[in-house]
Enzyme design. Structure first.
Site, PDB file in Angstrom:
ATOM      1  N   GLU A 399      65.987  44.366  35.958  1.00  0.00           N
ATOM      2  CA  GLU A 399      66.157  44.692  37.371  1.00  0.00           C
ATOM      3  C   GLU A 399      65.625  46.066  37.763  1.00  0.00           C
ATOM      4  OE1 GLU A 399      68.454  44.300  34.995  1.00  0.00           O
ATOM      5  OE2 GLU A 399      70.174  45.638  35.218  1.00  0.00           O
ATOM      6  N   HIS A 423      69.204  36.487  40.069  1.00  0.00           N
ATOM      7  CA  HIS A 423      69.999  37.384  39.226  1.00  0.00           C
ATOM      8  C   HIS A 423      69.473  38.822  39.313  1.00  0.00           C
ATOM      9  CE1 HIS A 423      72.409  38.420  35.578  1.00  0.00           C
ATOM     10  NE2 HIS A 423      71.416  39.278  35.400  1.00  0.00           N
ATOM     11  N   GLU A 424      68.179  38.986  39.084  1.00  0.00           N
ATOM     12  CA  GLU A 424      67.633  40.355  39.082  1.00  0.00           C
ATOM     13  C   GLU A 424      67.736  40.985  40.465  1.00  0.00           C
ATOM     14  OE1 GLU A 424      67.483  41.342  36.233  1.00  0.00           O
ATOM     15  OE2 GLU A 424      67.195  39.455  35.158  1.00  0.00           O
ATOM     16  N   HIS A 427      71.119  42.383  41.113  1.00  0.00           N
ATOM     17  CA  HIS A 427      71.335  43.694  40.490  1.00  0.00           C
ATOM     18  C   HIS A 427      71.006  44.843  41.451  1.00  0.00           C
ATOM     19  CE1 HIS A 427      72.579  43.227  36.370  1.00  0.00           C
ATOM     20  NE2 HIS A 427      71.573  42.427  36.042  1.00  0.00           N
ATOM     21  N   GLU A 446      76.845  43.039  34.636  1.00  0.00           N
ATOM     22  CA  GLU A 446      76.340  41.668  34.474  1.00  0.00           C
ATOM     23  C   GLU A 446      77.270  40.581  35.018  1.00  0.00           C
ATOM     24  OE1 GLU A 446      73.346  41.141  33.905  1.00  0.00           O
ATOM     25  OE2 GLU A 446      72.703  43.065  33.065  1.00  0.00           O
ATOM     26  N   ASP A 506      73.396  47.368  22.680  1.00  0.00           N
ATOM     27  CA  ASP A 506      72.819  46.027  22.647  1.00  0.00           C
ATOM     28  C   ASP A 506      73.819  45.007  22.087  1.00  0.00           C
ATOM     29  OD1 ASP A 506      70.545  44.565  23.303  1.00  0.00           O
ATOM     30  OD2 ASP A 506      69.929  44.428  21.204  1.00  0.00           O
ATOM     31  N   TYR A 514      78.452  38.604  30.610  1.00  0.00           N
ATOM     32  CA  TYR A 514      77.817  37.801  31.661  1.00  0.00           C
ATOM     33  C   TYR A 514      78.739  36.716  32.206  1.00  0.00           C
ATOM     34  CZ  TYR A 514      73.191  39.747  30.641  1.00  0.00           C
ATOM     35  OH  TYR A 514      72.135  40.590  30.488  1.00  0.00           O
TER      36      TYR A 514
END
Ligand code: BES
Ligand code: ZN
Length: 847
Positions: A399, A423-424, A427, A446, A506, A514
């Site tokens: 994003e 979705h992006e 953001h 998320e 990560d 999510y």
């Protein structure tokens, strides 16, 4: 609607004091922190000095695969008056960057002392005045590969980088000269062969979560925001984008190597400056000197390469993980649309030879943008654009403000995978405008975005389609949780707020953030009604604009909102969805005491109402905290129980799968089923949601039947004609294939018959192809292997790559050899993020 109008409630919500808002300045504590320390995955000390704006000059040499850069920071001491920070050491993150020098001014005359944070052990300001001993250096200039000085083997440095500390003295601005090349984990330098058009090399960055520090020294943590300007120097015909608006272009002739070292030689001619920021802020660039020696007029001459300088400005403060750059031979195609009588534009960047296809694919982008603005307020980042990258891009999308980076695997030919853009785009509110304070609360980015995404999808494509996507996601979540719960450490990561100390952020990128995050919001929506929930969300985005949020802060605000904003039924002991509170709340409820003293309650009937409502709200929030935020797994009981999820369309697909599964005739000397396949069936997982929720009897579960067939030594030749796939979208296919995979093992003949009828091995839809490969591996359907191998050699999207390698290891007798062979050929073409994940998978497997 109650006595309060929507408007007045919104206003009062605006006025809400953010109770646990973690603004940087509020929680400033002045401790002597001369000792450097990694906190929140960063060396920087945002309680002492923060950067507030950044000016960049970057020359990008696409042949040498190297960025030469100057970055200038404006520095602000945190706190006011007596509490103002007295520190003059600026801590920055830097990893595998070649630092060439630190100065007080762009003319590089006054050098400032600096050192690597990991080397700087005490506050004695001696011994490093002349600059640091390089930790990273480019050993081979051609390859641009760097290696670390020996003797520094700390794991944390591997993960978080060596950091940089600068003695700023009285300067409130500093300039750092640096180089970043092949060793920058954020950057991927692609050869022409790895691109769509195969004409020119390509570069893109991926900074989230902590990789910005590998290409720009910066305060690399999500709670520090800064504005930025940039000049990006490239050779013609390269184009460049950054996570900022393009504000102008200059030209010169010469060599790209002269940009920094021979500035006087280059005569820059201004081609255009076309940016008028809506808010009239002045776009100034402290690095103008020494580069703008001759703009406006004159000729650039005829000698040397044509050089282009793209100028960018990001006038809105962003966190470092949203720093982004891409350079390649891409062009732009726009969609114009009108909204509230204004003409607006959105559009797509893609390589020249791919632009038309991409532009067709995303033609509904304007509708997505309009829907998003209708739902949660104005889009504040200027234009919304999408850059389609080469297939090695490790994510579906990123994003980056102004320009979302996207994988080409969503260009399916029929627009079926645009939910990723929803979705992006979402953001732009959740994440970019309102940002998780730390990566441990990544779910705030998320989970909110996933929720927002499905609202956009519902708005544009209707409820049925949106439900179908949500249901698919739910099935993923159930499977992920099942797997994570098996592991004693992994189960701790099924909580929404994670403990990521000394871990790579990560590791928090799972379905938990999510999907568990999304369903928490769905649950709240169902309990208080969509109208009320939207009211809250609009206010949340607006109140926290350009700020950071925490889970505790969210809960406190929610409590306030529920008490004062949402009606409650005493008889049923629940909220009354969509009904706004009509009873005037006792004023002292504002302070939200932990237990409500009876003195704050009004008299009579209202006393009972408020007493019970207060208790209910507290219980509801406690259930959220215990079950969702800090609870392991998914909370299926109680007042904040997991919401019922269902999609009529997916139930239809389930029916088709079952019919197919039990179709055809028994065949005694049937097709061979490998031992491994049978063993697999014993642990069939990924049970569909409808079964999970008790809507289908366990006895109907085909996996049970499947095991029995195999045990009896017989298999069934199924009737492929029972697969009634009329009106199937890619998502129906995905569900059908997953469902078949969870049922057990199909024979090679069955697979062949399906392939013949539906050409699944050749599917152009990446999601469908992926599911088919997963099923093919499980069923030992060899014909799928070459297609899968080709896929793994070109696509670097981790969401596909990692599970495919895992599935090979799980299902193939010579799995390790197969994976090693493919990975050997493919890894050089993967981005570092994907390469790292696959390497870890192999390490784990070998262990
Ligand atoms: N911001 C993420 C990608 C990301 C997360 C990169 C964490 C690095 C660290 C992006 O918005 C995202 O979620 N992408 C998903 C798309 C999807 C959920 C629709 C992806 O890449 O699969
Ligand atoms: Zn996301």
């Amino acid at each position: 609607m109650g006595i309060l109008s929507k408007n007045s409630l919104l206003k009062f919500a605006f006025g809400l004091i953010c109770l646990v808002s973690p603004t940087l300045h509020a929680n400033t504590r002045l401790v002597n922190t001369s000792e450097p320390k990694i906190q929140n995955h960063s060396w920087s000390k945002p309680n002492e000095l923060v950067v507030s704006s950044m000016d960049l000059a970057l020359s990008v040499d696409m042949e040498a695969k190297k960025i030469h850069g100057l970055v200038s920071y404006q520095i602000v001491k945190v706190g006011k008056g007596k509490k103002k920070s007295k520190f003059d050491l600026l801590y920055l993150d830097a990893k595998k960057i070649n630092i060439l020098g630190v100065y007080s001014n762009p003319n590089k005359k006054t050098a400032l002392p600096y050192n690597y944070a990991s080397d700087f052990k005490n506050s004695k300001r001696l011994g490093w005045q002349k600059g640091a001993t390089p930790i990273w250096k480019f050993e081979d200039d051609k390859k641009g590969v760097s290696s670390r000085r020996s003797g520094l083997q700390d794991e944390n440095i591997d993960l978080f980088g060596e950091g940089l500390v600068v003695l700023t003295g009285t300067n409130n601005r500093i300039v750092i000269e640096f180089e970043a090349g092949l060793s920058a984990d954020a950057l991927q330098w692609l050869s022409a062969e790895q691109t769509h058009d195969k004409q020119y090399p390509f570069l893109f960055s991926q900074s989230q979560a902590i990789l910005a520090r590998t290409w720009i020294p910066c305060q690399d943590l999500p709670c520090v925001r800064f504005t930025y300007t940039a000049r990006v120097y490239v050779k013609s015909p390269y184009n460049a984008v950054m996570s900022a608006e393009k504000v102008g272009v200059d030209y010169a002739r010469g060599s790209i190597g002269d940009v920094f070292t021979n500035t006087k030689k280059l005569v820059w001619k201004n081609a255009y400056t076309d940016f008028k920021p809506a808010d009239n802020t002045v776009v100034s660039n402290w690095l103008d000197y020494p580069f703008d020696n001759s703009t406006a007029s004159g000729s650039v001459g005829t000698m040397g390469d044509l050089l282009i300088c793209y100028r960018f400005a990001q006038n809105r403060p962003i966190p470092s993980y949203l720093l982004a750059i891409s350079v390649g031979d891409f062009r732009y195609s726009s969609y114009r649309f009108t909204e509230d009588k204004n003409t607006k534009e959105t559009g797509v960047f893609a390589e020249r030879g791919y632009l038309e296809e991409c532009s067709k694919e995303f033609k509904r982008l304007p509708e997505l943008v309009k829907a998003a603005e209708k739902l949660y307020g104005q889009y504040v980042w200027g234009s919304y654009r999408v850059l389609v990258l080469p297939p090695s891009f490790p994510f579906g999308g990123m994003e980056n403000p102004v320009v979302t980076f996207a994988t080409p695997t969503i260009v399916a030919g029929d627009g079926s995978l645009v939910s990723l853009l929803a979705h992006e785009l979402a953001h732009s509110w959740s994440g970019n405008l309102v940002t998780n304070a730390t990566w441990e609360e990544f779910w705030l980015n998320e989970g909110f975005t996933n929720y927002f995404e499905s609202r956009i999808m519902e708005f544009v494509f209707g409820k049925e389609y949106a439900d179908l996507l949500v249901n698919l996601a739910y099935a993923d979540l159930v499977k992920t949780v099942e797997e994570m719960e098996q592991d004693s450490l992994g189960r701790l990561d099924t909580r929404l707020v994670l403990d990521l100390e000394n871990r790579d952020p990560d590791e928090g990128v799972t379905d938990i953030a999510y999907e568990k995050g999304r369903f928490l919001l769905v649950m709240i929506e169902r309990n208080i009604g969509r109208e009320n929930w939207d009211l809250f969300l609009r206010s949340y985005f607006s109140r926290h604009s350009f700020g950071v949020v925490t889970t505790q802060g969210l809960l406190a605000e929610l409590k306030y909102f529920l008490l004062k904003g949402v009606s409650y039924s005493v008889s049923e002991n629940r909220f009354i969805p969509n009904e706004i509170e009509r009873n005037p709340a006792p004023s002292r409820l504002d302070s939200i005491p932990l237990s409500l003293p009876s003195s704050v309650l009004p008299a009579g009937e209202l006393k009972d109402y408020w007493d019970k409502k207060y208790r209910f709200c507290s219980d509801f929030l406690l259930a959220i905290e215990k079950g969702w935020i800090h609870g392991i797994g998914l909370p299926y009981d109680g007042i904040a129980a997991f919401p019922d999820i269902e999609s009529a369309e997916l139930l239809r697909v389930d029916g088709i799968a079952s019919r197919y599964w039990s179709s055809g005739v028994d065949k005694l000397e049937g097709d061979k089923v490998s031992e491994k396949g049978v063993a697999d069936e014993a642990k069939v997982s990924g049970i569909n949601s409808s079964i999970n929720q008790g809507k289908i009897d366990k006895m109907d579960m085909p996996e049970v039947m499947a095991c029995e067939f195999h045990r009896g030594g017989s298999t069934r030749r199924r009737d492929v004609l029972t697969l009634d796939t009329i009106h199937f979208t890619a998502h129906h296919w995905v569900h059908l294939l997953r469902r078949l995979r969870s049922m057990g093992q199909l024979s090679v003949n069955d697979m062949e018959a399906m392939d013949e009828r539906f050409h699944l091995s050749e599917s152009k839809n990446s999601e469908v192809a992926f599911e088919w490969f997963m099923l093919g591996l499980k069923c030992q359907y060899m014909a799928v292997f070459p297609y899968m191998e080709q896929f793994l050699l070109t696509v670097g999207r981790r969401k596909f790559v990692l599970p495919l390698y895992e599935q090979i290891l799980k299902t193939q007798d010579n799995g390790l050899d197969m994976v090693s062979n493919i990975f050997y050929g493919a890894s050089a073409g993967y981005h570092s993020v994907t390469r790292k994940s696959v390497s870890e998978l192999l390490l784990d497997y070998r262990r």
